[in-house]
Design a protein around this motif. Sequence first.
Motif, PDB file in Angstrom:
ATOM      1  N   GLY A 216       0.788  -1.967  68.171  1.00 43.02           N
ATOM      2  CA  GLY A 216      -0.151  -2.376  69.210  1.00 43.02           C
ATOM      3  C   GLY A 216      -0.302  -1.296  70.266  1.00 43.02           C
ATOM      4  N   THR A 217      -1.419  -1.327  70.979  1.00 43.80           N
ATOM      5  CA  THR A 217      -1.682  -0.320  72.004  1.00 43.80           C
ATOM      6  C   THR A 217      -1.615  -0.854  73.413  1.00 43.80           C
ATOM      7  OG1 THR A 217      -4.058  -0.747  71.830  1.00 43.80           O
ATOM      8  CG2 THR A 217      -3.173   1.055  70.505  1.00 43.80           C
ATOM      9  N   HIS A 243       1.572   2.898  63.163  1.00 41.51           N
ATOM     10  CA  HIS A 243       0.775   3.742  64.053  1.00 41.51           C
ATOM     11  C   HIS A 243       0.394   5.053  63.369  1.00 41.51           C
ATOM     12  CE1 HIS A 243       2.336   1.632  67.958  1.00 41.51           C
ATOM     13  NE2 HIS A 243       1.625   0.846  67.174  1.00 41.51           N
ATOM     14  N   ARG A 244       1.314   5.577  62.574  1.00 47.28           N
ATOM     15  CA  ARG A 244       1.019   6.831  61.874  1.00 47.28           C
ATOM     16  C   ARG A 244      -0.076   6.614  60.827  1.00 47.28           C
ATOM     17  NH1 ARG A 244       5.789   7.646  60.622  1.00 47.28           N
ATOM     18  NH2 ARG A 244       5.849   7.512  58.352  1.00 47.28           N
ATOM     19  N   PHE A 245      -0.015   5.504  60.114  1.00 47.28           N
ATOM     20  CA  PHE A 245      -1.064   5.194  59.136  1.00 47.28           C
ATOM     21  C   PHE A 245      -2.419   5.039  59.829  1.00 47.28           C
ATOM     22  CE2 PHE A 245       1.545   3.134  55.441  1.00 47.28           C
ATOM     23  CZ  PHE A 245       2.150   4.365  55.208  1.00 47.28           C
ATOM     24  N   ALA A 246      -2.435   4.361  60.970  1.00 45.03           N
ATOM     25  CA  ALA A 246      -3.689   4.168  61.697  1.00 45.03           C
ATOM     26  C   ALA A 246      -4.251   5.504  62.172  1.00 45.03           C
ATOM     27  CB  ALA A 246      -3.469   3.234  62.883  1.00 45.03           C
ATOM     28  N   ALA A 247      -3.392   6.384  62.636  1.00 47.87           N
ATOM     29  CA  ALA A 247      -3.842   7.708  63.077  1.00 47.87           C
ATOM     30  C   ALA A 247      -4.363   8.515  61.897  1.00 47.87           C
ATOM     31  CB  ALA A 247      -2.702   8.440  63.767  1.00 47.87           C
ATOM     32  N   GLN A 248      -3.731   8.389  60.737  1.00 51.39           N
ATOM     33  CA  GLN A 248      -4.216   9.074  59.545  1.00 51.39           C
ATOM     34  C   GLN A 248      -5.639   8.611  59.200  1.00 51.39           C
ATOM     35  OE1 GLN A 248      -1.035   8.146  56.781  1.00 51.39           O
ATOM     36  NE2 GLN A 248      -0.166  10.193  56.937  1.00 51.39           N
ATOM     37  N   PHE A 357      -0.800  -9.078  62.432  1.00 54.07           N
ATOM     38  CA  PHE A 357      -0.830  -7.645  62.144  1.00 54.07           C
ATOM     39  C   PHE A 357      -2.266  -7.136  62.093  1.00 54.07           C
ATOM     40  CE2 PHE A 357      -0.758  -3.980  59.232  1.00 54.07           C
ATOM     41  CZ  PHE A 357       0.114  -3.165  59.936  1.00 54.07           C
ATOM     42  N   GLU A 358      -3.149  -7.889  61.457  1.00 55.50           N
ATOM     43  CA  GLU A 358      -4.552  -7.459  61.359  1.00 55.50           C
ATOM     44  C   GLU A 358      -5.193  -7.346  62.740  1.00 55.50           C
ATOM     45  OE1 GLU A 358      -8.752  -8.881  59.255  1.00 55.50           O
ATOM     46  OE2 GLU A 358      -6.842  -9.776  58.643  1.00 55.50           O
ATOM     47  N   GLU A 359      -4.945  -8.328  63.606  1.00 56.76           N
ATOM     48  CA  GLU A 359      -5.486  -8.273  64.970  1.00 56.76           C
ATOM     49  C   GLU A 359      -4.937  -7.073  65.732  1.00 56.76           C
ATOM     50  OE1 GLU A 359      -5.959 -13.105  65.721  1.00 56.76           O
ATOM     51  OE2 GLU A 359      -4.129 -12.046  66.319  1.00 56.76           O
ATOM     52  N   GLY A 360      -3.641  -6.848  65.572  1.00 53.33           N
ATOM     53  CA  GLY A 360      -3.023  -5.719  66.272  1.00 53.33           C
ATOM     54  C   GLY A 360      -3.602  -4.394  65.817  1.00 53.33           C
ATOM     55  N   ILE A 361      -3.800  -4.234  64.510  1.00 57.75           N
ATOM     56  CA  ILE A 361      -4.342  -2.983  63.976  1.00 57.75           C
ATOM     57  C   ILE A 361      -5.795  -2.801  64.397  1.00 57.75           C
ATOM     58  CG2 ILE A 361      -5.006  -1.805  61.844  1.00 57.75           C
ATOM     59  CD1 ILE A 361      -2.035  -1.562  62.647  1.00 57.75           C
ATOM     60  N   ARG A 362      -6.539  -3.886  64.506  1.00 57.88           N
ATOM     61  CA  ARG A 362      -7.921  -3.781  64.977  1.00 57.88           C
ATOM     62  C   ARG A 362      -7.937  -3.212  66.411  1.00 57.88           C
ATOM     63  NH1 ARG A 362      -9.353  -8.373  63.396  1.00 57.88           N
ATOM     64  NH2 ARG A 362     -10.303  -7.708  61.441  1.00 57.88           N
ATOM     65  N   ASP A 363      -7.048  -3.684  67.260  1.00 55.86           N
ATOM     66  CA  ASP A 363      -6.958  -3.141  68.619  1.00 55.86           C
ATOM     67  C   ASP A 363      -6.509  -1.682  68.597  1.00 55.86           C
ATOM     68  OD1 ASP A 363      -7.755  -5.520  69.728  1.00 55.86           O
ATOM     69  OD2 ASP A 363      -5.721  -6.210  70.186  1.00 55.86           O
ATOM     70  N   VAL A 364      -5.563  -1.357  67.723  1.00 54.92           N
ATOM     71  CA  VAL A 364      -5.074   0.014  67.624  1.00 54.92           C
ATOM     72  C   VAL A 364      -6.208   0.962  67.251  1.00 54.92           C
ATOM     73  CG1 VAL A 364      -3.656   1.576  66.233  1.00 54.92           C
ATOM     74  CG2 VAL A 364      -2.671  -0.543  67.135  1.00 54.92           C
ATOM     75  N   LEU A 368      -7.716   4.105  69.218  1.00 53.09           N
ATOM     76  CA  LEU A 368      -7.514   5.456  68.701  1.00 53.09           C
ATOM     77  C   LEU A 368      -8.824   6.185  68.433  1.00 53.09           C
ATOM     78  CD1 LEU A 368      -4.466   5.248  66.266  1.00 53.09           C
ATOM     79  CD2 LEU A 368      -4.539   5.685  68.723  1.00 53.09           C
ATOM     80  N   THR A 369      -9.881   5.454  68.064  1.00 54.55           N
ATOM     81  CA  THR A 369     -11.159   6.132  67.828  1.00 54.55           C
ATOM     82  C   THR A 369     -11.684   6.775  69.108  1.00 54.55           C
ATOM     83  OG1 THR A 369     -12.276   3.981  68.100  1.00 54.55           O
ATOM     84  CG2 THR A 369     -11.853   4.731  65.851  1.00 54.55           C
ATOM     85  N   GLU A 370     -11.235   6.288  70.259  1.00 49.10           N
ATOM     86  CA  GLU A 370     -11.632   6.895  71.530  1.00 49.10           C
ATOM     87  C   GLU A 370     -10.858   8.188  71.801  1.00 49.10           C
ATOM     88  OE1 GLU A 370     -11.074   4.014  74.572  1.00 49.10           O
ATOM     89  OE2 GLU A 370     -12.434   2.529  73.665  1.00 49.10           O
ATOM     90  N   HIS A 371      -9.772   8.388  71.051  1.00 47.93           N
ATOM     91  CA  HIS A 371      -8.925   9.567  71.269  1.00 47.93           C
ATOM     92  C   HIS A 371      -8.763  10.356  69.977  1.00 47.93           C
ATOM     93  CE1 HIS A 371      -7.939   7.933  75.232  1.00 47.93           C
ATOM     94  NE2 HIS A 371      -7.697   6.783  74.642  1.00 47.93           N
ATOM     95  N   ALA A 372      -9.820  10.341  69.161  1.00 46.60           N
ATOM     96  CA  ALA A 372      -9.762  10.998  67.850  1.00 46.60           C
ATOM     97  C   ALA A 372      -9.530  12.499  67.985  1.00 46.60           C
ATOM     98  CB  ALA A 372     -11.050  10.734  67.077  1.00 46.60           C
TER      99      ALA A 372
END
Length: 413
Positions: A216-217, A243-248, A357-364, A368-372
């Motif tokens: 979560g962020t 978090h690493r998977f989401a950043a990937q 988990f799905e809700e948390g990843i959606r927020d993540v 993160l797309t704002e800080h790509a």
Amino acid sequence: MSILITGADGYIGWPTALRIASRTTDRVILVDNFGRREWVGEVGSTSAIPVASMAERLEAAEEVHGLSNLSFVEGDLTDRSFVDELLQVHEPHTVVHTAAQPSAPYSQINGERANFTQHNNMQATRNLAWGLHENDLSDTHLIETTTTGVYGAPEFPIPEGGATMEHGGERDEVPFPAMAGSWYHLTKSHDAANLRLAHEQFDLPVSDVRTAITYGTETAETAADDRLATRFDFDYYFGVVAHRFAAQAVAGYPITVYGKGEQRKPFVALEDAVEGLARLALGDPADRPADHVVYNQVTRPISIVEMGTTIAEVAAEFDLGTEVEHFENPRDEDETHKMEMENERYLELIDGQSVTFEEGIRDVLATLTEHADTIAAHEDRFLPGVLEDRLASDDEQAETGGTPDDEAEVEAE
């Protein structure tokens, strides 16, 4: 009356401090030495989300949430004289201890960092336990975030607390054996044993909160202003796997699952982790444990491949083209381990899971797309090889008195 929060500059510590301060008129004392910022910079990475200075954070907390009961003290908990002075001056009725070097991979880099991790983490916890005892604060509730990693990966359900052992026809309740798999995780195994002893010898009330992989962020408090954001690490050393998977995914990389990836890991949302710590810290004093109580701070186990698939599916909602790819597993582990972990005590504490988990990843991913650009600039930090080579070079330069080529870059981060 005061509440002490250690590691208050950290990923969990900072939002926990805000939540606690928003629900009490007690003075909330924040303590940190900014070690996490230094360690992440040392491995050449940075938080994907910009992290304000502590002065800016406190100013924003008062402006946005009206929190005038927050104070900050900079110091090192491994310094026993500092801990004694801290406790003598503020006399906390509760200590929420989230301070630690938290990375298993960092502790595995070399002997120097293994030694540092073990000294830093265990010395800090011992200083707090002995400090409370020797300064006549043995009624203070000591809440420590340890880790579910102390359990290892046994083939039977993991209890929330001790285990029943039978031998020679006799049965007894015993602490769960330390089966940690890293020098970091062993620090938390030792902490658990030391705090159990502190309870027995000093009658110190202890809550051992064994935190799962946290995702979560933000929380409601940190989302209110950019200056209140908590950090978000995504590199190999300090970024948890989700978090690493989401950043990937944001960087256009495949989601790298080692082996089959069917082994399950325990997870908890940042919101649920913060809520549990706040409730423990702010509970009615009459209801506080007079014992050593273990909480498995986990809402559900998720397999690595399910986690990766979920992230890929949510990433598609953001037009991020990524997919799960399987790679040869460099680790010696059971790729099909079906972890089962009891968590009834913790779920009761937080009144059930609030963030899936799905809700948390959606927020993540929304964050993160704002800080790509930040992620893309550090995408070589997803994997360990580059960092290990860099750290070895830095250590060699330090020994010879030289300066690493990218020192300015690290300091700027």
